[in-house]
Design a protein around this motif. Structure first.
Motif: not given
Length: 121
Positions: A52-55, A60-69, A77-79, A82-90
Motif C-alpha cells: 500500500a506504500l508503493a508510491a 522508503a517508508a515501505g522499506i523501513f516497514v519491511c525491515f522492522t517487520a 514489495a517496495c524493493v 523499485l528494482l523492476v520498474n526503475e532499475g538499480k541506479t534509481l
C-alpha cells in the motif's frame, strides 16, 4: 530481475537501515506527518508488507516497514518494485535519498535518468 540482483538490493537495504538509516527515514517522515501518523502507518503495515506504500515517495517508508517487520528484504514489495520498474541506479538514488531531504527525491530520480549509471550526491 535476477535473484542475485534482488539479494544484493535487499542486503543494501538491510545495511542502510540497520546502520541508523531507519532513524533517518523516520526523521524525514516526521517532517511531513505527525509522530502519531508515522507510528500508526508503521504499525498498520508491519507484518503485512508495503504494497500500500508503493508510491515512490513512500517506498522508503515501505522499506523501513519491511525491515522492522523482521522478514527478509527479498520479500519486500517496495524493493522488488523499485528494482523492476526503475532499475538499480534509481533504486540506489532513492535509497540514499531516503536518508536526506525527501523534498529532493523527485530530482534524485530525474538526475539518475539523465545520467545512467551514476549516483547523485
Amino acid at each position: 530481475m535476477s535473484p542475485a540482483e534482488l539479494s544484493s538490493a535487499a542486503q543494501a537495504c538491510v545495511d542502510v537501515v540497520s546502520r541508523g538509516g531507519g532513524d533517518a527515514i523516520a526523521a524525514q517522515a516526521l517532517n511531513y506527518v505527525s509522530e502519531a501518523t508515522w507510528d500508526a502507518l508503521v504499525e498498520r503495515h508491519r507484518g503485512k508488507g508495503c504494497e500500500a506504500l508503493a508510491a515512490r515517495g513512500l517506498q522508503a517508508a515501505g522499506i523501513f516497514v519491511c525491515f522492522t517487520a523482521g522478514g527478509t528484504m527479498q520479500d519486500c514489495a517496495c524493493v522488488r518494485d523499485l528494482l523492476v520498474n526503475e532499475g538499480k541506479t534509481l533504486f540506489d538514488n532513492l535509497l540514499r535519498g531516503a536518508l536526506q531531504n525527501w523534498g529532493d527525491l523527485p530530482s534524485r530520480m530525474q538526475d539518475a535518468i539523465a545520467a545512467p549509471g551514476t549516483l547523485t550526491a
